[in-house]
Design an enzyme around this catalytic site. Structure first.
Site, mmCIF file in Angstrom:
data_model
loop_
_atom_site.group_PDB
_atom_site.id
_atom_site.type_symbol
_atom_site.label_atom_id
_atom_site.label_comp_id
_atom_site.label_asym_id
_atom_site.label_seq_id
_atom_site.Cartn_x
_atom_site.Cartn_y
_atom_site.Cartn_z
ATOM 1 N N LEU A 1 4.959 4.799 -4.400
ATOM 2 C CA LEU A 1 6.384 4.596 -3.885
ATOM 3 C C LEU A 1 7.051 3.169 -4.011
ATOM 4 C CD1 LEU A 1 6.244 7.003 -0.776
ATOM 5 C CD2 LEU A 1 7.259 7.315 -2.980
ATOM 6 N N GLY A 2 6.218 2.303 -4.905
ATOM 7 C CA GLY A 2 6.736 1.016 -4.964
ATOM 8 C C GLY A 2 6.594 0.155 -3.821
ATOM 9 N N ARG A 3 5.692 0.451 -2.868
ATOM 10 C CA ARG A 3 5.596 -0.375 -1.597
ATOM 11 C C ARG A 3 6.791 0.040 -1.008
ATOM 12 N NH1 ARG A 3 1.520 -3.521 -2.568
ATOM 13 N NH2 ARG A 3 1.137 -4.110 -4.787
ATOM 14 N N GLY A 4 7.376 1.291 -0.900
ATOM 15 C CA GLY A 4 8.260 1.922 -0.080
ATOM 16 C C GLY A 4 9.632 1.727 -0.762
ATOM 17 N N PHE A 5 9.880 0.945 -1.933
ATOM 18 C CA PHE A 5 11.090 0.621 -2.305
ATOM 19 C C PHE A 5 11.707 1.797 -3.024
ATOM 20 C CE2 PHE A 5 14.188 -1.098 -5.425
ATOM 21 C CZ PHE A 5 14.796 -2.126 -4.753
ATOM 22 N N TYR B 1 -8.418 -5.267 4.593
ATOM 23 C CA TYR B 1 -7.449 -4.797 5.310
ATOM 24 C C TYR B 1 -7.621 -5.352 6.841
ATOM 25 C CZ TYR B 1 -6.652 -2.105 1.064
ATOM 26 O OH TYR B 1 -6.320 -1.384 -0.216
ATOM 27 N N SER C 1 0.279 2.495 -4.011
ATOM 28 C CA SER C 1 1.762 2.088 -4.127
ATOM 29 C C SER C 1 2.633 2.970 -5.020
ATOM 30 C CB SER C 1 1.953 0.530 -4.411
ATOM 31 O OG SER C 1 1.233 -0.168 -3.425
ATOM 32 N N HIS D 1 -12.907 -4.031 -5.567
ATOM 33 C CA HIS D 1 -11.496 -4.002 -5.128
ATOM 34 C C HIS D 1 -11.001 -5.045 -6.397
ATOM 35 C CE1 HIS D 1 -8.667 -4.122 -1.594
ATOM 36 N NE2 HIS D 1 -7.854 -4.076 -2.727
#
Length: 331
Positions: free
Chosen positions: A208-212, A56, A206, A127
């Site tokens: 939250l679905g990458r914020g979606f 990252y 994720s 990873h």
């Protein structure tokens, strides 16, 4: 404030963790001051599990997390990951995007310890699985790090069921980190049952679905040019419109309960079991506080059925990754 705790194998952590990736890469311009304030606020709210990785920001995120926890290390269960080779590594940058050989495991761990400014890592993940190296070699090298006191517990990320079994036979695997949310449910058929059989905790990234799934994303046009979502199939034209209809149904359910769509989506992930610890990512305190509040949402069987009817797993349009990146998962 004290959050409820859950167990990942023998490791006790807060019922929700904090994903730190977006503080340094993938989602627009970093803001280190706000990110550090967000980490400090997370600890105040009772979040103990902080998640980062050496890739990252090409190490920048580990350095950021290290600065944030320098004077409060005893409050943190620190997780990081290795395997992706930086693109600047001429020997392996293109031919071999991940490495799991013993020499690299040792090298990567030492580098992470330096960047984090700590003498041990609480939870160390591979990873992605390296298909050219037997998992027994990789986990054997990771087990040596445990014996040396540099690592406390071991984890895998995005591994398949057979690999998890082979790894666990070498050294107990404490946690599997994989994508799991209302619109990414691929681990449910084989991976989750395998983890539960072996006593391995599950850390959904994720969630939250990458914020979606928050309902805040309506278009990619306003996203920064370097936002990773611009290149993901589910955010592509055609797929995005179909997926927005799904999220609209989730938002309607959330409004009925007086919570946000993101909180309802998080509550669903948390309801999957006492061995599930999601790590929603954010670099802002406002969203952190909203996410943490979702821990207190209890869902009935009727609630869960309504949520899953609103977001049917087979209705999501598009794969979660490009074909090239998809090949790195489920090995």
């Amino acid at each position: 404030m004290t959050l409820p705790t859950r167990h990942l194998g023998q490791l006790r952590v807060s019922a929700q963790g904090l994903g730190c990736m977006g503080m340094s890469t993938a989602y627009g311009q970093p803001d280190d001051a706000e990110s550090i304030a967000t980490i400090h606020r997370a600890l105040e709210l009772g979040v103990t599990l902080l998640d980062t990785a050496d890739v990252y920001g090409l190490g920048a995120n580990e350095e950021l997390v290290g600065r944030a926890i320098a004077d409060r290390r005893d409050q943190v269960v620190l997780a990081t990951k290795f395997a992706f080779v930086p693109s600047g590594d001429a020997a392996h940058g293109t031919q071999r995007p991940v490495r799991g050989d013993a020499a690299y495991v040792r090298q990567a761990c030492e580098a992470s310890l330096r960047r984090l400014g700590v003498d041990h890592i609480d939870l160390y993940y591979q990873h992605r699985v390296d298909p050219s190296v037997p998992i027994e070699e990789t986990v054997g090298a990771m087990a040596e790090l445990v014996a040396q006191g540099k690592v406390r517990y071991l984890g895998l990320s995005e591994a398949g069921a057979a690999t998890i079994r082979r790894a666990h036979a070498v050294h107990p695997i404490t946690a599997l980190q994989s994508e799991w949310s209302l619109w990414t449910r691929g681990i449910e058929a084989e991976v989750v049952p395998t983890c539960r059989e072996l006593g391995i905790g599950i850390v959904p990234f994720s969630p939250l679905g990458r914020g979606f799934l928050t309902g805040q994303v309506q278009s990619t046009k306003d996203m920064p040019a370097d936002d990773m979502r611009r290149g993901l199939p589910r955010f592509a034209e055609g797929n995005l419109e179909r997926n927005l209809a799904i999220v609209a149904a989730l938002r309607a359910l959330a409004e009925q309960r007086g919570v946000s769509a993101g909180q309802l989506a998080l509550a669903w992930v948390q309801s999957r079991g006492a061995d599930v610890v999601p790590i929603p990512g954010t670099k802002r305190r406002t969203y952190l506080e909203e996410n943490v509040a979702a821990v207190g949402i209890e869902l009935s069987e009727e609630d869960i059925a309504a949520i899953e009817a609103a977001v049917p797993a087979d209705a999501v349009a598009g794969t979660r990754y490009t074909e090239e990146n998809e090949r790195l998962t489920g090995r």
